[in-house]
Scaffold this active site. Structure first.
Site, short mmCIF file in Angstrom:
data_model
loop_
_atom_site.label_atom_id
_atom_site.label_comp_id
_atom_site.label_asym_id
_atom_site.label_seq_id
_atom_site.Cartn_x
_atom_site.Cartn_y
_atom_site.Cartn_z
N SER A 86 0.79 -1.23 0.00
CA SER A 86 0.00 0.00 0.00
C SER A 86 0.82 1.28 0.00
O SER A 86 0.24 2.37 -0.11
CB SER A 86 -0.97 0.01 1.18
OG SER A 86 -2.06 -0.84 0.91
N TYR A 193 -10.57 2.04 5.81
CA TYR A 193 -9.56 1.78 4.78
C TYR A 193 -10.12 0.84 3.72
O TYR A 193 -10.63 -0.24 4.04
CB TYR A 193 -8.35 1.16 5.44
CG TYR A 193 -7.10 1.13 4.60
CD1 TYR A 193 -6.21 2.20 4.62
CD2 TYR A 193 -6.79 0.02 3.84
CE1 TYR A 193 -5.05 2.16 3.88
CE2 TYR A 193 -5.63 -0.02 3.09
CZ TYR A 193 -4.76 1.05 3.12
OH TYR A 193 -3.60 1.00 2.38
N SER A 194 -10.01 1.23 2.46
CA SER A 194 -10.57 0.42 1.38
C SER A 194 -9.70 0.50 0.13
O SER A 194 -9.52 1.58 -0.44
CB SER A 194 -11.99 0.87 1.04
OG SER A 194 -12.50 0.14 -0.06
N ASN A 195 -9.19 -0.63 -0.29
CA ASN A 195 -8.40 -0.68 -1.51
C ASN A 195 -9.24 -0.35 -2.75
O ASN A 195 -8.70 0.07 -3.78
CB ASN A 195 -7.76 -2.07 -1.66
CG ASN A 195 -6.69 -2.28 -0.63
OD1 ASN A 195 -5.77 -1.50 -0.48
ND2 ASN A 195 -6.81 -3.37 0.13
N GLY A 335 2.70 -0.95 4.13
CA GLY A 335 2.19 -1.75 3.02
C GLY A 335 2.35 -3.23 3.30
O GLY A 335 3.29 -3.65 3.97
#
Length: 390
Positions: A86, A193-195, A335
């Site tokens: 990330s 949190y969202s990809n 990440g």
């Protein structure tokens, strides 16, 4: 919701030995014994290896612990490439903010205006994507306060958890999967949190420029800064050049089965986490970003404006801000992808910086969140030592 966990565990949750050291411009007597011990502690809790780069008043230093490949004696290369997970979001956010600076969009534009094919809630803005306040379901899974995870598109356990990171995914496939799930909250009202947010940002960059987001990463960041260790691999599964192997394990019939995940298809992560880089390149990148070489002052202020998530944690537009110790605040990101965990943090004035990569060992089962805890705790101890130590 995820914000209740604390920012340090984000990457490990959502994206699921011998020692050698080398010194650069470090004065005599600066042996970095505390840093070396902190790295050794990570290996002791089951990590295959770790590499670290530190810049502080004593100079610049690199070190490693553990091995590059389980079963072989070679140490982790301190100039090796690794999957940064990330931390990719810092690169992607920087490019989008450059486009804001060029007048191609504003942070308060409805995303649906630019990407109408997804029929997004018209209240979701570009800023909400960058800051994770959109309320969109995370396609890689939603961690819950009881340490369970609402499954995403990737398998979380068993042999399929390995197979699912070897196949091809398309960004629109990942986004559409997420949109089959209910929104977590009204846009802009909370944080999670969202990809999915950054898959949409990658598509925004492509829509606005007519070129894939990876081309923009290369032309706007990699080439100008000479980050020649940095790759945006797409669906290419290899890591070229010096690198350490990352592992994971899964349960099958009550037996823990190890898997080497060095080779994986990073299309599942895409603009949310696919980049490969090195500590040297990441140090150059964060120095340039916070030093104002990549963004004009108003946009640098925007990326650093955080939403407070707790007494010592905030999230900006693709940047985390964390207080590691009294009078020691770091700006950067962490990440994680299966097999790899990484961090990049700098003080605001750039006088102290740390970049690290941890390669997980073959007994780490990411489906067992309790087994991830020691990694997080030891990684945070290493970060604090490296960024805040004397």
């Amino acid at each position: 919701m995820l914000r209740q966990f604390g920012i340090a565990v984000i990457a490990a949750l959502v994206l699921v030995g011998s020692a050698s050291t080398g010194a650069i411009a470090a004065p005599a007597g600066t042996d970095r014994a505390e840093l070396q011990q902190a790295m050794n502690d990570l290996v002791a809790v089951g990590m295959a290896g770790v590499q670290v780069r530190v810049h502080d008043p004593h100079g610049e230093w690199t070190g490693s612990a553990g091995v590059a490949e389980v079963g072989r004696p070679e140490p982790v290369p301190t100039d090796g490439r690794f999957r940064i997970g990330s931390i990719t979001k810092m690169f992607v956010s920087t490019v989008l903010l450059q486009l804001v600076g060029e007048g191609r969009l504003t942070l308060d534009d409805p995303v649906a205006r630019h990407l109408p094919q997804f029929a997004l809630d018209p209240r979701i803005t570009v800023r909400m994507l960058l800051q994770h306040t959109s309320g969109l379901f995370n396609y890689t899974g939603e961690p819950q306060p009881d340490n369970t995870i609402v499954p995403g598109i990737l398998a979380l356990s068993g042999r399929e958890s390995v197979a699912s990171v070897q196949r091809d995914y398309r960004p629109d496939e990942l986004i559409r999967f997420a949109l089959t799930k209910p929104a977590l909250f009204e846009p802009g009202t909370e944080w999670s949190y969202s990809n999915t947010n950054y898959q949409l940002v990658g598509m925004l960059i492509e829509k606005l420029t007519g070129l894939p987001y990876n081309v923009q990463i290369y032309s706007r960041i990699v080439a100008p800064l000479g980050l020649w260790d940095t790759l945006v691999p797409g669906n290419w599964p290899e890591i070229v050049g010096p690198h350490a192997h990352g592992y994971s394990a899964y349960l099958e019939g009550g037996t823990l089965i190890p898997a080497d995940l060095t080779r994986q298809n990073p299309s599942w992560a895409g603009a949310a986490g696919e980049i490969i880089s090195s500590t040297r390149d990441l140090d150059s990148f964060v120095t340039a970003l916070l030093g104002g070489r990549l963004l004009a002052p108003p946009l640098l202020a925007e990326i650093r404006t955080v939403r407070e998530l707790g007494p010592s944690v905030g999230y900006g537009l693709g940047l985390m801000q964390r207080e590691f110790a009294p009078d020691c605040v770091g700006i950067g990101h962490n990440g994680g992808v299966p097999g790899y965990y990484s961090d990049i943090y700098s003080t605001a004035d750039g006088t102290r910086r740390i970049e690290l990569s941890v390669t997980m060992g073959p007994t780490v089962n990411l489906a067992d969140l309790d087994s991830v805890g020691p990694l997080i705790a030891k990684a945070q101890a290493l970060l604090t030592t490296g960024l805040c130590g004397e």
